[in-house]
Design a protein around this motif. Structure first.
Motif, mmCIF file in Angstrom:
data_model
loop_
_atom_site.group_PDB
_atom_site.id
_atom_site.type_symbol
_atom_site.label_atom_id
_atom_site.label_comp_id
_atom_site.label_asym_id
_atom_site.label_seq_id
_atom_site.Cartn_x
_atom_site.Cartn_y
_atom_site.Cartn_z
ATOM 1 N N GLY A 119 4.074 -5.018 -8.746
ATOM 2 C CA GLY A 119 2.744 -4.458 -9.213
ATOM 3 C C GLY A 119 1.478 -4.984 -8.391
ATOM 4 N N TRP A 120 0.437 -5.175 -8.999
ATOM 5 C CA TRP A 120 -0.842 -5.595 -8.587
ATOM 6 C C TRP A 120 -1.386 -6.754 -9.122
ATOM 7 C CZ3 TRP A 120 -1.919 -2.709 -4.275
ATOM 8 C CH2 TRP A 120 -1.422 -1.526 -4.400
ATOM 9 N N ALA A 149 -9.687 -3.990 0.484
ATOM 10 C CA ALA A 149 -9.390 -4.042 1.635
ATOM 11 C C ALA A 149 -8.077 -4.650 2.052
ATOM 12 C CB ALA A 149 -10.560 -4.924 2.522
ATOM 13 N N ASP A 150 -7.335 -5.483 1.561
ATOM 14 C CA ASP A 150 -6.212 -5.833 1.931
ATOM 15 C C ASP A 150 -4.903 -5.030 0.979
ATOM 16 O OD1 ASP A 150 -7.096 -7.440 3.837
ATOM 17 O OD2 ASP A 150 -7.638 -9.083 2.197
ATOM 18 N N ALA A 151 -5.113 -4.017 0.516
ATOM 19 C CA ALA A 151 -4.231 -3.232 -0.482
ATOM 20 C C ALA A 151 -3.486 -2.308 0.403
ATOM 21 C CB ALA A 151 -4.793 -2.738 -1.722
ATOM 22 N N PRO A 152 -2.415 -2.040 0.103
ATOM 23 C CA PRO A 152 -1.624 -0.947 0.896
ATOM 24 C C PRO A 152 -1.856 0.498 0.476
ATOM 25 C CG PRO A 152 -0.015 -1.765 -0.616
ATOM 26 C CD PRO A 152 -1.445 -2.551 -0.700
ATOM 27 N N LEU A 153 -3.191 1.020 0.646
ATOM 28 C CA LEU A 153 -3.373 2.447 0.362
ATOM 29 C C LEU A 153 -2.855 3.379 1.267
ATOM 30 C CD1 LEU A 153 -7.327 2.013 -0.535
ATOM 31 C CD2 LEU A 153 -5.313 1.404 -1.889
ATOM 32 N N ALA A 154 -2.757 4.566 0.830
ATOM 33 C CA ALA A 154 -2.218 5.823 1.596
ATOM 34 C C ALA A 154 -3.279 5.979 2.648
ATOM 35 C CB ALA A 154 -1.769 6.988 0.828
ATOM 36 N N PRO A 277 2.838 -1.025 -4.976
ATOM 37 C CA PRO A 277 3.894 -1.244 -5.751
ATOM 38 C C PRO A 277 3.834 -0.653 -7.316
ATOM 39 C CG PRO A 277 2.550 -3.075 -5.449
ATOM 40 C CD PRO A 277 2.185 -1.960 -4.363
ATOM 41 N N GLY A 278 2.954 -0.072 -7.485
ATOM 42 C CA GLY A 278 2.428 0.647 -8.519
ATOM 43 C C GLY A 278 1.472 1.498 -8.352
ATOM 44 N N PRO A 279 1.097 2.387 -9.345
ATOM 45 C CA PRO A 279 0.333 3.527 -9.181
ATOM 46 C C PRO A 279 -1.232 2.475 -9.127
ATOM 47 C CG PRO A 279 1.147 3.530 -11.294
ATOM 48 C CD PRO A 279 1.956 2.757 -10.703
#
Length: 312
Positions: A119-120, A149-154, A277-279
């Motif tokens: 998850g987050w 900034a360091d999250a895997p956004l689409a 890893p989750g919405p």
């Protein structure tokens, strides 16, 4: 409003929900401040209900004593459509919503949102963290993007979010020792000129002591955003003096809203920025429809999107 509305829907569906707000109280721009014995709204000044769903929400707030009908228009003759305000201030509505939630953390700053295991992880000030399956971000979009900034956004979602833009607004909270000169019902919307809104907090039922809220127009706020607080205070007092009455100004406090009103919105009511890893979902009044109702409906639909994913 988006976050609190979403939290209620998720909690009602059996989800364990944590609300985190960096402010001392909940509500965002549903903001009320006490100053010199007076009570003043300095963000959103009123709200309307255009949909049956939101009218039902508002009716519940009115029944609970958290809101009341203020008037039916600011022009003469009025247009007949109800304008509502929080009872004793706009923040009362937000507090009413928050009171029904078990885990609401105010004065808590999220430093970053990163992926963690299944998850987050939300890194908080002071070194604490929250691990969760899903995240809903309802702060102004630029602030939400900075957290991620360091999250895997689409990539497509991130590009869409980067197009969302806001105009700033200065609010001036003025306490006087005499009644204001704001015409009935106590609010004036001004299309042209440096002042865009004047609100008599006594007339709307927020304050027992004389108190006026002035909003500087979006254009004037942008032009003066880097000016000193003293310069902005002097300018707004001069520009709005006709509405303050004959009494002496006891206190005048400037409030800066950097992200006050969306000027470039996202077309949909929410945006799913990551599935793994989750919405991770963005929502708020910059999604499809502005104002208080727009924020609430965005939160409602964003919660629905989360439930679809979390219960699939």
């Amino acid at each position: 409003m988006a976050g609190l509305t979403a939290a209620h829907r998720l909690a009602e569906a059996g989800m364990r929900v944590t609300v985190v707000d960096k402010g001392r109280g909940v509500g965002g721009r549903m903001a009320t401040r006490r100053l010199g014995g007076a009570t003043l709204d300095h963000g959103a000044q009123f709200f309307t209900a255009r949909s049956d769903w939101f009218q039902g929400q508002v009716d519940g707030w009115v029944d609970a004593g958290a809101a009341h009908e203020w008037c039916r228009g600011f022009r003469r003759p009025p247009d007949g459509h109800p304008r509502y305000a929080g009872t004793g201030g706009m923040t009362t509505v937000a507090k009413h919503l928050a009171s029904g939630l078990p885990d609401v953390r105010t004065a808590t700053l999220v430093q970053a949102v990163t992926s963690s295991g299944q998850g987050w992880r939300l890194a908080l000030d002071g070194g604490d963290a929250i691990d969760c399956r899903a995240v809903l971000l309802t702060a102004p979009v630029p602030q939400g993007l900075a957290l991620c900034a360091d999250a895997p956004l689409a990539g497509v979602a991130k590009a869409a979010l980067e197009q969302v833009a806001y105009s700033p607004t200065f609010a001036l909270l003025v306490v006087t020792d005499g009644p204001a000169s704001v015409p009935p019902p106590g609010g004036v919307q001004i299309a042209d000129g440096p002042i865009s809104w004047v609100g008599d907090n006594v007339a709307k039922g927020a304050s027992a002591a004389p108190a006026v809220t002035l909003h500087l127009s979006a254009a004037e706020s942008a032009a003066r955003y880097d000016d000193s607080t003293d310069d902005v205070r002097t300018f707004m007092l001069d520009a709005g003096r006709r509405y303050l009455g004959d009494g002496q100004v006891l206190e005048a406090q400037v409030m800066r809203w950097r992200y006050a009103q969306p000027v470039t919105s996202h077309d949909e009511r929410y945006l799913v920025a990551a599935e793994a890893p989750g919405p991770l979902v963005f929502a708020g009044d910059a999604f499809a429809e502005a104002k208080v109702e727009g924020a609430a409906r965005s939160g409602l639909e964003a919660a629905g999107a989360l439930l679809d994913r979390l219960t699939a």
